[in-house]
Design a protein around this motif. Structure first.
Motif, PDB file in Angstrom:
ATOM      1  N   SER A 107      30.378  27.805 -31.114  1.00 40.64           N
ATOM      2  CA  SER A 107      31.573  27.746 -30.279  1.00 40.64           C
ATOM      3  C   SER A 107      31.269  27.055 -28.963  1.00 40.64           C
ATOM      4  O   SER A 107      30.124  27.021 -28.507  1.00 40.64           O
ATOM      5  CB  SER A 107      32.115  29.154 -30.012  1.00 40.64           C
TER       6      SER A 107
ATOM      7  N   LEU B 121      38.785  35.990 -25.581  1.00 39.81           N
ATOM      8  CA  LEU B 121      37.964  35.051 -26.341  1.00 39.81           C
ATOM      9  C   LEU B 121      36.614  35.654 -26.707  1.00 39.81           C
ATOM     10  O   LEU B 121      36.095  35.419 -27.803  1.00 39.81           O
ATOM     11  CB  LEU B 121      37.768  33.754 -25.562  1.00 39.81           C
TER      12      LEU B 121
ATOM     13  N   LYS C 254      41.525  29.634 -20.868  1.00 38.25           N
ATOM     14  CA  LYS C 254      40.410  28.905 -21.463  1.00 38.25           C
ATOM     15  C   LYS C 254      40.734  28.599 -22.924  1.00 38.25           C
ATOM     16  O   LYS C 254      41.626  29.201 -23.523  1.00 38.25           O
ATOM     17  CB  LYS C 254      39.139  29.762 -21.426  1.00 38.25           C
TER      18      LYS C 254
ATOM     19  N   LYS D 125      35.360  35.991 -30.549  1.00 33.93           N
ATOM     20  CA  LYS D 125      34.103  35.413 -31.024  1.00 33.93           C
ATOM     21  C   LYS D 125      33.220  36.479 -31.669  1.00 33.93           C
ATOM     22  O   LYS D 125      32.615  36.247 -32.719  1.00 33.93           O
ATOM     23  CB  LYS D 125      33.358  34.739 -29.879  1.00 33.93           C
TER      24      LYS D 125
ATOM     25  N   GLU E 269      33.361  26.655 -25.101  1.00 32.43           N
ATOM     26  CA  GLU E 269      34.523  26.997 -24.280  1.00 32.43           C
ATOM     27  C   GLU E 269      34.728  25.973 -23.184  1.00 32.43           C
ATOM     28  O   GLU E 269      33.770  25.370 -22.689  1.00 32.43           O
ATOM     29  CB  GLU E 269      34.347  28.382 -23.655  1.00 32.43           C
TER      30      GLU E 269
ATOM     31  N   MET F 208      38.577  27.896 -26.750  1.00 32.06           N
ATOM     32  CA  MET F 208      37.306  27.961 -27.448  1.00 32.06           C
ATOM     33  C   MET F 208      37.457  27.255 -28.789  1.00 32.06           C
ATOM     34  O   MET F 208      38.271  27.666 -29.625  1.00 32.06           O
ATOM     35  CB  MET F 208      36.877  29.413 -27.677  1.00 32.06           C
TER      36      MET F 208
END
Length: 90
Positions: free
Chosen positions: A74, A53, A2, A57, A76, A4
């Motif tokens: 944010s 992630l 992923k 964060k 994702e 972000m």
């Protein structure tokens, strides 16, 4: 994998936030980049797994000792590019 995209608001320029973010990303095994924006925020892109992630964060809300983070935005999504390190951009 992923990605972000994030923007950190507050007193985040001139307090070593980008270098701290780079160290944190390397510690968590993330790749991507971070840079200052013209409006006084810090923006970046982090690539990794969901758990990495999430930890990243969470820690962005703290920042380095001299920073005063007021907000972290944010978003994702699935990773679009492959980046092999985490860099500070000018």
């Amino acid at each position: 994998m992923k990605q972000m995209h994030f923007t950190v608001h507050g007193k985040v320029q001139g307090v070593w936030f980008r270098a701290w973010t780079q160290d944190l990303a390397k510690e968590l095994g993330l790749t991507g980049w971070v840079r200052n924006t013209s409006d006084g925020n810090v923006e970046g892109l982090a690539l990794g797994e969901d758990t990495q992630l999430a930890k990243f964060k969470e820690r962005l809300h703290d920042g380095p000792p001299l920073a005063r983070v007021t907000q972290v935005d944010s978003a994702e999504s699935e990773a679009e590019d492959i980046i092999d390190s985490f860099n500070v951009r000018p």
